[in-house]
Design a protein around this motif. Structure first.
Motif, PDB file in Angstrom:
ATOM      1  N   ILE A 161      58.594  -8.477  66.865  1.00 60.11           N
ATOM      2  CA  ILE A 161      60.268  -8.172  66.698  1.00 60.11           C
ATOM      3  C   ILE A 161      60.696  -7.878  68.210  1.00 60.11           C
ATOM      4  N   GLU A 162      60.407  -6.885  68.769  1.00 57.88           N
ATOM      5  CA  GLU A 162      60.261  -6.640  70.112  1.00 57.88           C
ATOM      6  C   GLU A 162      59.537  -6.562  71.256  1.00 57.88           C
ATOM      7  N   ASN A 163      58.480  -7.529  70.548  1.00 58.14           N
ATOM      8  CA  ASN A 163      56.849  -8.576  71.557  1.00 58.14           C
ATOM      9  C   ASN A 163      55.854  -7.406  72.016  1.00 58.14           C
ATOM     10  N   LYS A 164      56.353  -5.998  71.130  1.00 56.97           N
ATOM     11  CA  LYS A 164      55.542  -5.278  72.287  1.00 56.97           C
ATOM     12  C   LYS A 164      53.903  -5.293  71.751  1.00 56.97           C
ATOM     13  N   GLU A 165      52.929  -4.273  72.129  1.00 56.00           N
ATOM     14  CA  GLU A 165      51.614  -4.775  71.690  1.00 56.00           C
ATOM     15  C   GLU A 165      51.657  -3.989  70.204  1.00 56.00           C
ATOM     16  N   LEU A 166      50.060  -5.069  69.313  1.00 56.98           N
ATOM     17  CA  LEU A 166      50.525  -5.055  68.318  1.00 56.98           C
ATOM     18  C   LEU A 166      48.768  -3.762  68.094  1.00 56.98           C
ATOM     19  N   PRO A 167      49.249  -3.564  66.630  1.00 56.14           N
ATOM     20  CA  PRO A 167      47.542  -2.895  66.830  1.00 56.14           C
ATOM     21  C   PRO A 167      46.594  -3.504  66.413  1.00 56.14           C
ATOM     22  N   LYS A 168      45.681  -3.477  66.206  1.00 55.81           N
ATOM     23  CA  LYS A 168      44.055  -4.386  66.041  1.00 55.81           C
ATOM     24  C   LYS A 168      43.924  -5.331  64.892  1.00 55.81           C
ATOM     25  N   GLU A 169      44.296  -4.616  63.595  1.00 56.84           N
ATOM     26  CA  GLU A 169      44.662  -5.522  62.209  1.00 56.84           C
ATOM     27  C   GLU A 169      45.715  -6.721  62.550  1.00 56.84           C
ATOM     28  N   THR A 170      46.439  -5.900  62.789  1.00 60.23           N
ATOM     29  CA  THR A 170      48.311  -6.836  63.241  1.00 60.23           C
ATOM     30  C   THR A 170      47.962  -8.536  63.859  1.00 60.23           C
ATOM     31  N   GLN A 171      47.384  -7.953  65.256  1.00 58.94           N
ATOM     32  CA  GLN A 171      46.993  -8.761  66.359  1.00 58.94           C
ATOM     33  C   GLN A 171      45.253  -9.925  65.852  1.00 58.94           C
TER      34      GLN A 171
END
Length: 94
Positions: free
Chosen positions: A12-22
């Protein structure tokens, strides 16, 4: 706060995601593009597909849908209150 909730907030905040989530985001978006998921019916079917892939029992599926409905109801109610209060100069209660 759970890892999934944190991932949702990061999205939602358009921040960097953890590898698995990305990786999950990339895979789902690729699937969406190749299957041309571009309408509400297909989006609902995609959610059903994810539920089936995760092998979520029917009772748990129904409880999940009920939770989603509660979240939508709460957000809708908060939005209506915000709008009503906005008429009196107060805004954004959530």
């Amino acid at each position: 706060m759970g890892d999934i909730t944190n991932d949702v907030l990061l999205l939602i905040e358009n921040k960097e995601l953890p590898k698995e989530t990305q990786q999950l985001k990339t895979a789902l978006n690729k699937y969406k593009e190749t299957r041309k998921v571009d309408n509400n019916r297909d989006r609902a079917q995609l959610i059903f597909l994810i539920i089936a892939i995760l092998d979520i029992p029917e009772d748990d599926f129904h409880k999940t849908i009920e939770r989603i409905q509660k979240i939508i109801t709460i957000k809708t109610t908060a939005d209506l209150i915000d709008k009503a209060l906005g008429d009196y100069g107060e805004t954004d209660i959530h």
